[in-house]
Motif scaffolding. Structure first.
Motif, PDB file in Angstrom:
ATOM      1  N   GLU A  47      -4.976  12.791   6.841  1.00 10.30           N
ATOM      2  CA  GLU A  47      -4.846  13.732   5.722  1.00 10.30           C
ATOM      3  C   GLU A  47      -3.521  13.503   4.999  1.00 10.30           C
ATOM      4  N   VAL A  48      -3.566  13.640   3.684  1.00  8.60           N
ATOM      5  CA  VAL A  48      -2.341  13.522   2.893  1.00  8.60           C
ATOM      6  C   VAL A  48      -1.918  14.938   2.511  1.00  8.60           C
ATOM      7  N   ASP A  49      -0.672  15.277   2.801  1.00  7.28           N
ATOM      8  CA  ASP A  49      -0.194  16.638   2.518  1.00  7.28           C
ATOM      9  C   ASP A  49      -0.199  16.920   1.012  1.00  7.28           C
ATOM     10  N   ILE A  86       0.873  -1.176   0.000  1.00  4.79           N
ATOM     11  CA  ILE A  86       0.000   0.000   0.000  1.00  4.79           C
ATOM     12  C   ILE A  86       0.909   1.225   0.000  1.00  4.79           C
ATOM     13  N   GLN A  87       0.623   2.111  -0.927  1.00  7.49           N
ATOM     14  CA  GLN A  87       1.449   3.310  -1.017  1.00  7.49           C
ATOM     15  C   GLN A  87       0.557   4.529  -0.825  1.00  7.49           C
ATOM     16  N   LEU A  88       0.943   5.377   0.118  1.00  2.98           N
ATOM     17  CA  LEU A  88       0.192   6.619   0.321  1.00  2.98           C
ATOM     18  C   LEU A  88       1.192   7.699   0.699  1.00  2.98           C
ATOM     19  N   GLY A  89       1.306   8.720  -0.152  1.00  2.00           N
ATOM     20  CA  GLY A  89       2.327   9.732   0.067  1.00  2.00           C
ATOM     21  C   GLY A  89       3.685   9.061   0.062  1.00  2.00           C
ATOM     22  N   ASN A  90       4.498   9.360   1.058  1.00  2.00           N
ATOM     23  CA  ASN A  90       5.801   8.701   1.113  1.00  2.00           C
ATOM     24  C   ASN A  90       5.793   7.478   2.051  1.00  2.00           C
ATOM     25  N   VAL A  91       4.571   7.048   2.380  1.00  2.00           N
ATOM     26  CA  VAL A  91       4.462   5.885   3.263  1.00  2.00           C
ATOM     27  C   VAL A  91       4.177   4.643   2.431  1.00  2.00           C
ATOM     28  N   ASN A  92       4.936   3.608   2.708  1.00  2.00           N
ATOM     29  CA  ASN A  92       4.743   2.346   1.999  1.00  2.00           C
ATOM     30  C   ASN A  92       4.548   1.226   3.030  1.00  2.00           C
ATOM     31  N   ILE A  93       3.471   0.460   2.840  1.00  2.00           N
ATOM     32  CA  ILE A  93       3.173  -0.594   3.816  1.00  2.00           C
ATOM     33  C   ILE A  93       3.129  -1.940   3.118  1.00  2.00           C
ATOM     34  N   ASN A  94       3.793  -2.909   3.734  1.00  2.00           N
ATOM     35  CA  ASN A  94       3.714  -4.273   3.236  1.00  2.00           C
ATOM     36  C   ASN A  94       2.755  -5.057   4.132  1.00  2.00           C
ATOM     37  N   PRO A  95       1.541  -5.323   3.645  1.00  2.00           N
ATOM     38  CA  PRO A  95       0.550  -5.988   4.499  1.00  2.00           C
ATOM     39  C   PRO A  95       0.966  -7.404   4.888  1.00  2.00           C
ATOM     40  N   GLU A  96       1.777  -8.038   4.069  1.00  2.00           N
ATOM     41  CA  GLU A  96       2.219  -9.397   4.355  1.00  2.00           C
ATOM     42  C   GLU A  96       3.106  -9.443   5.598  1.00  2.00           C
ATOM     43  N   THR A  97       4.110  -8.575   5.581  1.00  2.00           N
ATOM     44  CA  THR A  97       5.088  -8.598   6.677  1.00  2.00           C
ATOM     45  C   THR A  97       4.766  -7.586   7.763  1.00  2.00           C
ATOM     46  N   ARG A  98       3.711  -6.804   7.538  1.00  2.00           N
ATOM     47  CA  ARG A  98       3.305  -5.736   8.461  1.00  2.00           C
ATOM     48  C   ARG A  98       4.449  -4.739   8.700  1.00  2.00           C
ATOM     49  N   ASN A 154       1.388   8.520  20.080  1.00  2.00           N
ATOM     50  CA  ASN A 154       2.607   7.769  19.747  1.00  2.00           C
ATOM     51  C   ASN A 154       2.759   7.593  18.236  1.00  2.00           C
ATOM     52  N   LEU A 155       1.623   7.288  17.605  1.00  2.00           N
ATOM     53  CA  LEU A 155       1.647   7.067  16.161  1.00  2.00           C
ATOM     54  C   LEU A 155       2.048   8.351  15.448  1.00  2.00           C
ATOM     55  N   ARG A 156       1.484   9.467  15.898  1.00  2.00           N
ATOM     56  CA  ARG A 156       1.802  10.764  15.283  1.00  2.00           C
ATOM     57  C   ARG A 156       3.304  11.039  15.345  1.00  2.00           C
ATOM     58  N   LYS A 157       3.891  10.750  16.489  1.00  2.00           N
ATOM     59  CA  LYS A 157       5.324  10.987  16.684  1.00  2.00           C
ATOM     60  C   LYS A 157       6.124  10.205  15.656  1.00  2.00           C
ATOM     61  N   LYS A 158       5.717   8.920  15.481  1.00  2.00           N
ATOM     62  CA  LYS A 158       6.444   8.063  14.549  1.00  2.00           C
ATOM     63  C   LYS A 158       6.209   8.476  13.102  1.00  2.00           C
ATOM     64  N   LEU A 159       5.078   9.157  12.854  1.00  2.00           N
ATOM     65  CA  LEU A 159       4.748   9.559  11.489  1.00  2.00           C
ATOM     66  C   LEU A 159       5.278  10.952  11.145  1.00  2.00           C
ATOM     67  N   GLU A 160       6.049  11.562  12.047  1.00  2.00           N
ATOM     68  CA  GLU A 160       6.508  12.936  11.820  1.00  2.00           C
ATOM     69  C   GLU A 160       7.193  13.137  10.460  1.00  2.00           C
ATOM     70  N   PRO A 161       8.089  12.198  10.060  1.00  2.00           N
ATOM     71  CA  PRO A 161       8.727  12.419   8.746  1.00  2.00           C
ATOM     72  C   PRO A 161       7.822  12.105   7.563  1.00  2.00           C
ATOM     73  N   ALA A 162       6.624  11.581   7.810  1.00  2.00           N
ATOM     74  CA  ALA A 162       5.773  11.155   6.700  1.00  2.00           C
ATOM     75  C   ALA A 162       4.985  12.317   6.114  1.00  2.00           C
TER      76      ALA A 162
END
Lengths: 223, 422
Positions: free
Chosen positions: A221-223, A127-139, A198-206
């Motif tokens: 929201e996507v910037d 899953i790709q959204l903005g500069n975030v990429n998620i692999n649902p298989e490996t989480r 906590n999640l927000r903190k980890k997403l700061e560079p996103a």
């Protein structure tokens, strides 16, 4: 993406149709067993939402018919009768998911998306959204190619919010999705806030961020 | 006291009274009869003595009781006129008994051989104390015999007669409305028992029917409420997404959604409770409680952290039990949830998983709770408006279904203990 909603309750159908149409899906509907069989015979769909209790027949028979015709549609059973038997029988008959009523609109969107993704990309497409990429298989979650470490709950919150991106997700919907049905009697959903923090903190560079909607819930929201 | 002994006790009391009264009456009647016959004998002797005096006037000289049972005392003519016949009871020394014994003296005036005499005849009398003693001992014997007879009769006869009744109450003793047991009755010829049997059977059948209907009603009602609830919640969710709303409006909407959520949870809980009671969870598997407990603890970690409470597992062991997995999860979760909701914020919650028991202790109100209210539906302690009042009743229903014991105690905190059968 074409979706068929088989549901006999008009208002329920209307809600589901409106939600899915917002996601730019092409939605068709059938209110009876016969109508549903006609539509399935004539057209191909990407996903079918199937109410088990129909006025003129059991929805599970439609599922059998689909399998007999070797159709590839993803099927989500929607049932007001949250019984284990229905769930097991439905899943054994080849349904992709089981969604008990009442459910949140956010949950419906997430489930439909998950089924569509599994069907169309055989589940191993990231899953790709903005500069975030998620692999649902490996989480695994990457922000600009960098692996960030999310715990189980944070990961579930993020994927749920992504499935409902730019939509308002209520605290109740989020809590029930991430912590499961059994959390539901906890005295307040405010505990979600610290997890979000906590999640927000980890997403700061996103390039995505979780916004609080005053008193109601959250929105991605996507910037 | 058993019915049999109860009636016997009354019979014994009644008999005691009746026999006492009867004994007194009998005693006087007998005594009267004895005196009557003694007096007749004395009068007869007087006539015999008069006849003998005519033939042998020498007997008129006998004036003491040493040699004879009679005595003659010469009297004057005026005394003769005044003398009346009378009986007198007195004591006399008896040689054979070596004691004073009661005697009856008959006094009479006679005219014989040209002179006037006072004639006294004595006869030995019945010994009243001996008579009473005999009578009492015989009556005690009779009384004991009668009571014994009643006891034996009651035990043999009444037991047989009351058999259908005892058969019925033995079954009623073990009868539970929520268990689907039926009642059988013993055949009887006694009209009252037949009536009792048919009435009780009909009553139970109707109670069972109402109970089933009520259970079914709750399940159906909760089920029917699901769809309208889903529609309303979804419509509101769609509404707040589309409209640009002010903060004030959002807060109002959030409150409406919150309450609808509460209604949904309440409804789900009712449905769950009905389903448990209607035996709709048939699936069973060996449930690993250690693993389940860890899963629940991780699920509740965030909520506990939010309340500044820690969920501390003080003791754990490998433990598994055969039951429905979903219900096991609900059971453990409800107990933890209860501790979290009612626990004092900031105070730790202690859990112990032992070989046959799982206990959860939380701090809270400093007084013990009323045990009879804890597992009652909708009995809420405190003012927690988000609590459905069904969490512990559901836990209790699950425990009962699988022969577990869910108990409450208050020592160093509120403790709920789930005891597994050994």
């Amino acid at each position: 993406m074409k979706i068929l909603i088989i549901e006999d309750e008009p208002q329920m159908l209307d809600n589901m149709r409106r939600t899915l149409e917002q996601e730019q899906y092409l939605v068709e509907s059938a209110a009876t067993y016969t109508e549903a069989l006609d539509k399935i015979g004539a057209y191909a769909y990407d996903c079918i939402l199937l109410d088990v209790m129909l006025p003129d027949g059991n929805g599970l028979k439609i599922l059998k018919e689909l399998k007999a015709q070797q159709k590839e549609e993803g099927v989500i059973i929607v049932s007001a009768n949250d019984s284990l038997d229905d769930r097991i029988e439905g899943l054994n008959l080849g349904a992709d998911d089981y969604l008990p009523k009442p459910f949140h609109m956010a949950e419906l969107r997430a489930r439909v998306q998950a089924v569509l993704r599994r069907r169309n990309f055989e589940g191993n497409r990231n899953i790709q959204l903005g500069n975030v990429n998620i692999n649902p298989e490996t989480r695994q979650v990457f922000i600009a190619e960098e692996d960030i470490n999310l715990n189980r709950k944070e990961y579930d919150i993020l994927t749920y919010l992504i499935a409902n991106k730019t939509r308002l997700v209520t605290k109740a919907a989020l809590a029930e999705h991430v912590w499961g049905d059994h959390i539901d009697q906890a005295d307040s959903f405010d505990f979600i806030y610290s997890q979000i923090k906590n999640l927000r903190k980890k997403l700061e560079p996103a390039s995505i961020n979780v916004q609080a909607v005053y008193g109601v819930g959250y929105k991605l929201e996507v910037d | 006291m058993r019915l049999l002994n109860y009636t016997t006790q009354y019979f014994a009391l009644l008999l005691l009274g009746v026999i006492t009264i009867w004994a007194v009456a009998f005693y006087y009647a007998m005594l009267d009869e004895i005196y009557d016959s003694l007096d007749d004998g004395l009068e007869n002797q007087k006539i015999l003595l008069l006849k003998r005096a005519q033939e042998d006037p020498s007997i008129l000289a006998h004036n003491d009781f040493d040699k004879h049972v009679y005595s003659f005392t010469p009297i004057t003519a005026p005394s003769f006129e005044q003398q009346q016949e009378r009986y007198q009871d007195t004591l006399m020394y008896m040689l054979n008994e070596e004691d004073y014994e009661p005697v009856r003296i008959y006094e009479s005036a006679i005219q014989a051989n040209g002179g006037y005499y006072k004639l006294k005849i004595i006869t030995s009398m019945v010994e009243e104390d001996d008579l009473i003693e005999d009578l009492v001992s015989y009556l005690i014997g009779l009384y004991a015999f009668l009571v014994l007879c009643i006891l034996i009769l009651n035990n043999l006869l009444l037991k047989r007669i009351w058999k259908p009744f005892h058969y019925l109450i033995d079954q009623l003793k073990d009868f539970k409305l929520d268990r689907k047991t039926s009642l059988t009755t013993a055949p009887t010829k006694i009209e009252e028992f037949t009536l009792l049997n048919t009435t009780v059977t009909a009553l139970i059948a109707s109670a069972q029917r109402s109970y089933e209907e009520q259970k079914q009603f709750i399940e159906n009602a909760s089920h029917e409420l699901q769809t309208p609830l889903a529609i309303v919640i979804n419509k509101l969710e769609l509404f707040i997404e589309q409209q640009p709303l002010s903060d004030e409006q959002l807060v109002q909407m959030a409150s409406v959604l919150d309450n609808l959520g509460r209604l949904t949870r309440l409804n789900k809980s009712l449905l769950l409770l009905s389903k448990i009671e209607n035996e709709q969870f048939q699936e069973e598997a060996e449930v690993d409680f250690k693993q389940l407990l860890h899963q629940s603890l991780s699920d509740f970690e965030a909520i506990a952290a939010h309340k500044n409470s820690a969920l501390i597992l003080l003791e754990e062991t490998e433990m598994s039990y055969r039951m429905n997995r979903d219900l096991a999860v609900i059971l453990v979760n409800n107990l933890i949830k209860n501790a979290l909701v009612h626990g004092t914020p900031g105070a730790p919650i202690h859990l112990r998983l032992k070989q046959h028991a799982l206990s959860i202790t939380n701090q809270g109100t400093p007084t013990p709770l009323k045990v009879e209210d804890i597992f009652a539906r909708f009995k809420k302690s405190g003012t927690n408006e988000k609590s459905t009042g069904l969490g512990l009743p559901i836990a209790q229903a699950i425990a009962v279904k699988y022969q577990l014991q869910l108990t409450y105690s208050y020592t160093e905190g509120h403790r709920f203990t789930l005891t597994f059968p050994i």
